[in-house]
Structures are given as C-alpha cells and as structure tokens.
Motif scaffolding. Sequence first.
Motif, mmCIF file in Angstrom:
data_model
loop_
_atom_site.group_PDB
_atom_site.id
_atom_site.type_symbol
_atom_site.label_atom_id
_atom_site.label_comp_id
_atom_site.label_asym_id
_atom_site.label_seq_id
_atom_site.Cartn_x
_atom_site.Cartn_y
_atom_site.Cartn_z
ATOM 1 N N ARG A 176 0.861 -1.187 0.000
ATOM 2 C CA ARG A 176 0.000 0.000 0.000
ATOM 3 C C ARG A 176 0.894 1.233 0.000
ATOM 4 O O ARG A 176 1.887 1.288 0.739
ATOM 5 N N ILE A 177 0.549 2.203 -0.830
ATOM 6 C CA ILE A 177 1.351 3.418 -0.944
ATOM 7 C C ILE A 177 0.695 4.552 -0.154
ATOM 8 O O ILE A 177 -0.497 4.834 -0.317
ATOM 9 N N LEU A 178 1.480 5.174 0.708
ATOM 10 C CA LEU A 178 1.043 6.364 1.431
ATOM 11 C C LEU A 178 1.617 7.576 0.708
ATOM 12 O O LEU A 178 2.834 7.795 0.727
ATOM 13 N N PRO A 179 0.797 8.366 0.020
ATOM 14 C CA PRO A 179 1.312 9.469 -0.816
ATOM 15 C C PRO A 179 1.763 10.672 0.020
ATOM 16 O O PRO A 179 1.054 11.673 0.145
ATOM 17 N N ASP A 180 2.961 10.567 0.580
ATOM 18 C CA ASP A 180 3.442 11.585 1.511
ATOM 19 C C ASP A 180 4.698 12.309 1.027
ATOM 20 O O ASP A 180 5.337 13.030 1.802
ATOM 21 N N TRP A 181 5.064 12.136 -0.249
ATOM 22 C CA TRP A 181 6.249 12.835 -0.770
ATOM 23 C C TRP A 181 5.855 14.274 -1.117
ATOM 24 O O TRP A 181 5.319 14.555 -2.175
ATOM 25 N N ASN A 182 6.120 15.188 -0.209
ATOM 26 C CA ASN A 182 5.756 16.593 -0.409
ATOM 27 C C ASN A 182 6.974 17.504 -0.411
ATOM 28 O O ASN A 182 6.908 18.660 0.013
ATOM 29 N N ALA A 183 8.088 16.977 -0.883
ATOM 30 C CA ALA A 183 9.326 17.758 -0.955
ATOM 31 C C ALA A 183 9.174 18.921 -1.929
ATOM 32 O O ALA A 183 8.329 18.905 -2.819
ATOM 33 N N PHE A 184 10.016 19.946 -1.762
ATOM 34 C CA PHE A 184 9.903 21.114 -2.635
ATOM 35 C C PHE A 184 10.638 20.941 -3.955
ATOM 36 O O PHE A 184 10.513 21.752 -4.858
ATOM 37 N N GLY A 185 11.398 19.857 -4.091
ATOM 38 C CA GLY A 185 12.085 19.540 -5.337
ATOM 39 C C GLY A 185 11.893 18.080 -5.693
ATOM 40 O O GLY A 185 11.413 17.275 -4.885
ATOM 41 N N LEU A 186 12.252 17.729 -6.939
ATOM 42 C CA LEU A 186 12.052 16.363 -7.433
ATOM 43 C C LEU A 186 10.628 15.896 -7.123
ATOM 44 O O LEU A 186 10.381 14.769 -6.691
ATOM 45 N N ARG A 187 9.684 16.789 -7.363
ATOM 46 C CA ARG A 187 8.302 16.564 -6.935
ATOM 47 C C ARG A 187 7.621 15.394 -7.633
ATOM 48 O O ARG A 187 6.696 14.792 -7.097
ATOM 49 N N ALA A 188 8.070 15.078 -8.847
ATOM 50 C CA ALA A 188 7.367 14.065 -9.639
ATOM 51 C C ALA A 188 7.930 12.661 -9.462
ATOM 52 O O ALA A 188 7.512 11.741 -10.166
ATOM 53 N N THR A 189 8.846 12.458 -8.546
ATOM 54 C CA THR A 189 9.518 11.171 -8.430
ATOM 55 C C THR A 189 8.719 10.133 -7.640
ATOM 56 O O THR A 189 9.164 8.994 -7.512
ATOM 57 N N ALA A 190 7.559 10.528 -7.118
ATOM 58 C CA ALA A 190 6.694 9.588 -6.386
ATOM 59 C C ALA A 190 7.464 8.846 -5.297
ATOM 60 O O ALA A 190 7.331 7.628 -5.133
ATOM 61 N N SER A 191 8.270 9.595 -4.540
ATOM 62 C CA SER A 191 9.107 8.987 -3.501
ATOM 63 C C SER A 191 8.312 8.834 -2.202
ATOM 64 O O SER A 191 8.687 9.352 -1.136
ATOM 65 N N HIS A 192 7.217 8.096 -2.295
ATOM 66 C CA HIS A 192 6.273 7.964 -1.199
ATOM 67 C C HIS A 192 6.682 6.850 -0.232
ATOM 68 O O HIS A 192 7.640 6.106 -0.466
ATOM 69 N N THR A 193 5.925 6.730 0.845
ATOM 70 C CA THR A 193 6.115 5.640 1.806
ATOM 71 C C THR A 193 5.360 4.403 1.331
ATOM 72 O O THR A 193 4.228 4.494 0.854
#
Length: 357
Positions: A176-193
């Motif tokens: 299950r993906i938790l969509p928590d990647w809210n960084a100010f850069g590399l925004r589109a990398t889907a680096s979620h939990t």
Amino acid sequence: MLYTQQVIDSVRQYSLEMDKLRRIPKEVLDFIYDERLFHLFVPDELEGRMTALPEAARLFQACSRIDGNLGWMVTIGAGGGFFAALLEQDVSKEIFARRDAVIAGSGMPTGTARRVEGGYRVSGRWKYCSGSTYATTFTANAVIDSGNESAKASELPSGAEAQEIRAFAFRPEQIRILPDWNAFGLRATASHTMIAEDVFVPDNRTFLFDEMKSYEHEAIYRYPFLPFAQVSFAAVAIGIAEHFLAAAEALAEAKGSEAYVMGKLKEHSGFLRDGEVNFYETVETSWRELLQQGKLSVETEAAVTTASIGAANTARTCGQTLFPLLGLTAAMEDSEVNRCWRDLQTACSHSLLRSYA
C-alpha cells in the motif's frame, strides 16, 4: 551531450506539468521504457542493456541535465538491476524480463519479518520509495523476528550475534502506498512511503546483499554498492547543476545582469567542469581496477566516495551561490531556474552525498 536537442525539448515540454502535478506523464515513462533506461544494470538475456558504470553515470547525468525528475527516476530505477544477481535466475527473469520492469523500495530496515513455512510474513513502513506509482516490484529490508521482540541490537551483550536483516521482493498488490512525498524539489519522483501489512513472501523472493546467486560474470555486480550509489547520485547532481547554470545564464542575459553576476556564472561553470573531470577520472580508474583485479581496494573505494561527494558539493554550491543573485524572477516556482534549483537542493540532500568534514 548524449541526447539531441529534439529529445531534450520533447521531454522538457512536460517539466512544468511534472513539477506542478507531482506525477510522471505517460510520454516520459514511454521514453524511459523505449530507451531501456531502467535496465542499464540488467543482464542482456533479461531484456536488459548491461552498461559499464562510467557510461551509465554519463547517462544519469544526461537525463538529469534534461530534467531533474527524469534523472532521479532513471538513476533509482536502474539501480534496482543490482538485485538480479541476488535472486535465482528464474525469479530474476520473472521480475526483470519485461519492458516496463522497475523496482521501487528502500534500504532502511524499518520492517519486521517472521519465519513461517515456505517463507516469511513481513510488515513494515519504508519511506522515500522513488517510483512507487509505477513500480512493478517493491523491495525492502526487514529485521528477522528472533522471538525476542524486546531485545534491540544496541542492547545485545558484547559478543552476541546482531539481528539478522533480510531483503524482500514484494508484488505490487502486496504493498500500500502512502502518498506523503511533499518535498519542494524532485516533486514528480513519487518517492512515497510503502507499507506492508503481514504479507507472505516466499523464500525465493528474499535475498541477502552479500550472497550472489546468479550472473556472477557481470562486472557491475562486483562493484561495492555504497560507492556505486554515490557515483550514481553525484552524476545526477552534476546534470541538474548543468541545467541550472544554463537556465541561470539565459535569465541573467535576458535581464541584462551586471558583470558581477555574469562573472560568478562563469566562475562556477568552471568549478563544475573541474569537479566533473576529477569525478569521471576517479570513476574510470575504479572501473579499470575492478576489471583487472576483480574488486576495488579500500583506498579506491575511499577515493570514489571523496570524488562523488566533492562533485555533489560543487554542484550544490552553484545553486546556493548563484540563486540569490538572480532576482525575483528566479523566485517564481514556475520558472525554469527555480525548478532546477529546487531539484538540485533536494537531490544533494541525500544522506550518501552529505559530508560533515
């Protein structure tokens, strides 16, 4: 330049969309799939395009020069090819031998696993899993439950065996993906939990990082993973910094900036070129040593780490020094130079590129 201006423009037309919507459009993923950029370290027989590390680093740099999100995704996705050597060949074929195959995951052991018949039951949460929205396999490390959950490795008596850590290859439906990647850069990398909740992983989809099971003849799998990762991330930083410098120069010229600003641009362009030259000389030397000796010496590993961190520091300094000189236009989030600056600072925040010396 490894890509034509036409290719660069075809990807960059999506850069603002990627930054604003925090996602990768199908057209950019198709470019990656068509070029087999996720397969740079996958054996040819598994539909890969096995690539020497120096050449791969230049590809990471070239992709990052086009767009930071593209470079980061390609670099992280390609790195997953390392796992092909750690699994049995039939499992590697199942995971890698497809056009869209790519792994997302984490190296942090923030999960736990319990031995059961035929495999393990695994639970955990792992942060910063780049590529999570399009991954075809997920990997993560977990601590094996020894039956004494209260005992931590740091509390073990002197001489006691440390906790066992094992890696697991999950199917997408188990995660299950938790969509928590809210960084100010590399925004589109889907680096979620990513989250696993008591899922079963069979023995043949688990592995250890120091136990090769196949494709031992491929040189890249004998390159130590830490300097390999540092080389890869440093190449990303160099590429983003090149894009930043080009965008900064274009903005400065359009604004008619004073000689001081133009001088600083020229100065830091020189610093970046010098850092890049030293970086690739070190990487090339290490690759030759690997091919000749079958492994890297401790001294060479240290030299690669130093060169990689040094190149990343030079790249980051370009942004930190020049961005404040570019005025309010650069402060606008939708400006090219702003996106590059944010991507550069984010990429260089990775723990493997930081130095406190």
